[in-house]
Design a protein around this motif. Structure first.
Motif, PDB file in Angstrom:
ATOM      1  N   ALA A   1       0.824  -1.207   0.000  1.00 31.87           N
ATOM      2  CA  ALA A   1       0.000   0.000   0.000  1.00 31.87           C
ATOM      3  C   ALA A   1       0.858   1.257   0.000  1.00 31.87           C
ATOM      4  N   LEU A   2       1.915   1.255   0.816  1.00 32.65           N
ATOM      5  CA  LEU A   2       2.792   2.427   0.858  1.00 32.65           C
ATOM      6  C   LEU A   2       3.536   2.620  -0.459  1.00 32.65           C
ATOM      7  N   ARG A   3       3.843   1.519  -1.133  1.00 33.12           N
ATOM      8  CA  ARG A   3       4.557   1.630  -2.406  1.00 33.12           C
ATOM      9  C   ARG A   3       3.724   2.384  -3.449  1.00 33.12           C
ATOM     10  N   THR A   4       2.412   2.338  -3.331  1.00 33.20           N
ATOM     11  CA  THR A   4       1.562   3.057  -4.290  1.00 33.20           C
ATOM     12  C   THR A   4       1.685   4.571  -4.130  1.00 33.20           C
ATOM     13  N   LEU A   5       2.234   5.024  -2.978  1.00 33.85           N
ATOM     14  CA  LEU A   5       2.397   6.460  -2.748  1.00 33.85           C
ATOM     15  C   LEU A   5       3.708   7.004  -3.308  1.00 33.85           C
ATOM     16  N   VAL A   6       4.625   6.111  -3.683  1.00 32.35           N
ATOM     17  CA  VAL A   6       5.933   6.539  -4.183  1.00 32.35           C
ATOM     18  C   VAL A   6       5.758   7.297  -5.498  1.00 32.35           C
ATOM     19  N   ASN A   7       6.202   8.556  -5.499  1.00 32.05           N
ATOM     20  CA  ASN A   7       6.119   9.422  -6.689  1.00 32.05           C
ATOM     21  C   ASN A   7       4.688   9.547  -7.200  1.00 32.05           C
TER      22      ASN A   7
ATOM     23  N   ARG B   1      19.695  16.477 -14.241  1.00 25.80           N
ATOM     24  CA  ARG B   1      19.758  17.373 -15.394  1.00 25.80           C
ATOM     25  C   ARG B   1      18.467  17.352 -16.191  1.00 25.80           C
ATOM     26  N   GLU B   2      17.758  16.216 -16.118  1.00 21.99           N
ATOM     27  CA  GLU B   2      16.490  16.090 -16.851  1.00 21.99           C
ATOM     28  C   GLU B   2      15.376  16.882 -16.198  1.00 21.99           C
ATOM     29  N   GLN B   3      15.635  17.403 -14.977  1.00 22.18           N
ATOM     30  CA  GLN B   3      14.647  18.145 -14.201  1.00 22.18           C
ATOM     31  C   GLN B   3      13.358  17.345 -14.032  1.00 22.18           C
ATOM     32  N   GLN B   4      13.542  16.098 -13.684  1.00 22.83           N
ATOM     33  CA  GLN B   4      12.388  15.219 -13.483  1.00 22.83           C
ATOM     34  C   GLN B   4      11.697  15.538 -12.165  1.00 22.83           C
ATOM     35  N   LYS B   5      10.392  15.676 -12.204  1.00 20.66           N
ATOM     36  CA  LYS B   5       9.638  15.949 -11.001  1.00 20.66           C
ATOM     37  C   LYS B   5       9.387  14.650 -10.225  1.00 20.66           C
ATOM     38  N   VAL B   6       9.600  14.724  -8.916  1.00 16.24           N
ATOM     39  CA  VAL B   6       9.312  13.600  -8.034  1.00 16.24           C
ATOM     40  C   VAL B   6       8.408  14.106  -6.920  1.00 16.24           C
ATOM     41  N   PHE B   7       7.283  13.431  -6.739  1.00 14.97           N
ATOM     42  CA  PHE B   7       6.289  13.847  -5.753  1.00 14.97           C
ATOM     43  C   PHE B   7       6.437  12.998  -4.486  1.00 14.97           C
ATOM     44  N   ALA B   8       6.268  13.664  -3.340  1.00 13.38           N
ATOM     45  CA  ALA B   8       6.437  12.934  -2.082  1.00 13.38           C
ATOM     46  C   ALA B   8       5.567  13.552  -0.997  1.00 13.38           C
ATOM     47  N   HIS B   9       5.688  13.000   0.201  1.00 14.24           N
ATOM     48  CA  HIS B   9       4.865  13.404   1.338  1.00 14.24           C
ATOM     49  C   HIS B   9       5.790  13.719   2.511  1.00 14.24           C
ATOM     50  N   ARG B  10       5.759  14.957   2.955  1.00 14.56           N
ATOM     51  CA  ARG B  10       6.714  15.420   3.959  1.00 14.56           C
ATOM     52  C   ARG B  10       6.694  14.587   5.243  1.00 14.56           C
TER      53      ARG B  10
END
Length: 282
Positions: A19-25, A38-47
């Motif tokens: 379940a937690l793995r589904t929250l990754v990025n 360098r690709e400026q890839q966006k990564v989403f996370a939870h503080r």
């Protein structure tokens, strides 16, 4: 009125991790963004996840915006945080590990510096195992030094119980382990039973290499007698090794026992007979 009773409900660890793995990025409910490489890839996370799992992120989020009058940590910045010198695949591997406590590593995504900076009691054995697997000698030494500093806590972790026999041997060869030998024997016994169940092999077989590094002559006679009694249940330690320890006591020296097995570790509690084992003692 009958007394209240309680019971602990334990869910499946695998389902929790999945379940937690589904929250990754995952941008859904994300409250912090990183721009990586360098690709400026966006990564989403939870503080909240990153902060409770990693001191480096906790410090990052505790810094208020420049010029802000709010107390540190009251309103953590939203980002985005620019990480231009980090490879996206490395950063994502770190994020996955922080969320799920596991990650599949390869030689391209083993981020040595990050692992060093974020070592903890719970994770150090996993890091050591990975360092050995990928031939990272410097990281191996760093992990071993960490283990030497807090051995008594490390040997109680799941990561310790999941070490391979070869890596456990490396740990047991250290003179600087901060734990008494009697406690170390018990830790190895617990490790052996876990490994036996996982590998479906007898305890004496899975423990054949590590038990050779246990310094049985350091134990007091009463402790050896108790150990011998426990050993009848699982045959963890070869009879010859216990006999050699008794012989060292009887002869009042380590005759016939490798000198390394008579050398106290940093955390060894003193026993009266130790001065007879140490050839350098006055």
């Amino acid at each position: 009125m009958a007394g209240l009773c309680s019971a602990r409900l334990q869910g499946e660890a695998a389902a929790f991790t999945s379940a937690l793995r589904t929250l990754v990025n995952n941008p859904q409910f994300s409250d912090v963004t990183f721009v990586v490489g360098r690709e400026q890839q966006k990564v989403f996370a939870h503080r909240c996840v990153l902060a409770c799992r990693c001191q480096a992120f906790r410090g990052m989020f505790s810094q208020g915006p420049v010029g802000s009058e709010d107390p540190p940590g009251s309103i953590p910045p939203q980002g985005p945080f620019i990480l231009g010198n980090v490879q996206p695949e490395v950063f994502l591997a770190v994020i996955e590990f922080l969320y799920t406590n596991s990650v599949t590593l390869n030689s391209h995504i083993l981020c040595v510096k990050f692992i060093k900076d974020t070592l903890s009691v719970e994770q150090v054995c996993e890091a050591l195992q990975a360092a050995v697997t990928y031939g990272q000698a410097d990281l191996q030494q760093h992990c071993l030094a960490f283990i030497e500093g807090c051995t008594a806590a490390v040997v109680r972790t799941q990561g310790f119980h999941e070490l391979s026999d070869a890596v456990l041997v490396q740990v047991l060869r250290s003179d600087r382990l901060a734990v008494d030998e009697l406690d170390l024997v018990q830790a190895v016994r617990e490790w052996a039973h876990v490994s036996s169940a996982v590998l479906e092999r007898p305890v004496p077989e899975v423990a054949a290499l590590p038990v050779r590094e246990l310094r049985l002559p350091l134990l007091a006679p009463s402790e050896l007698a108790t150990l011998e009694s426990h050993n009848q249940r699982d045959l963890l330690i070869p009879v010859e090794s216990i006999a050699a320890a008794w012989r060292a006591h009887a002869l009042r020296k380590g005759s016939g026992v490798p000198s390394r097995l008579c050398r106290p570790r940093r955390g060894t509690r003193p026993r009266d007979h130790h001065r007879h084992l140490d050839p350098h003692a006055k």
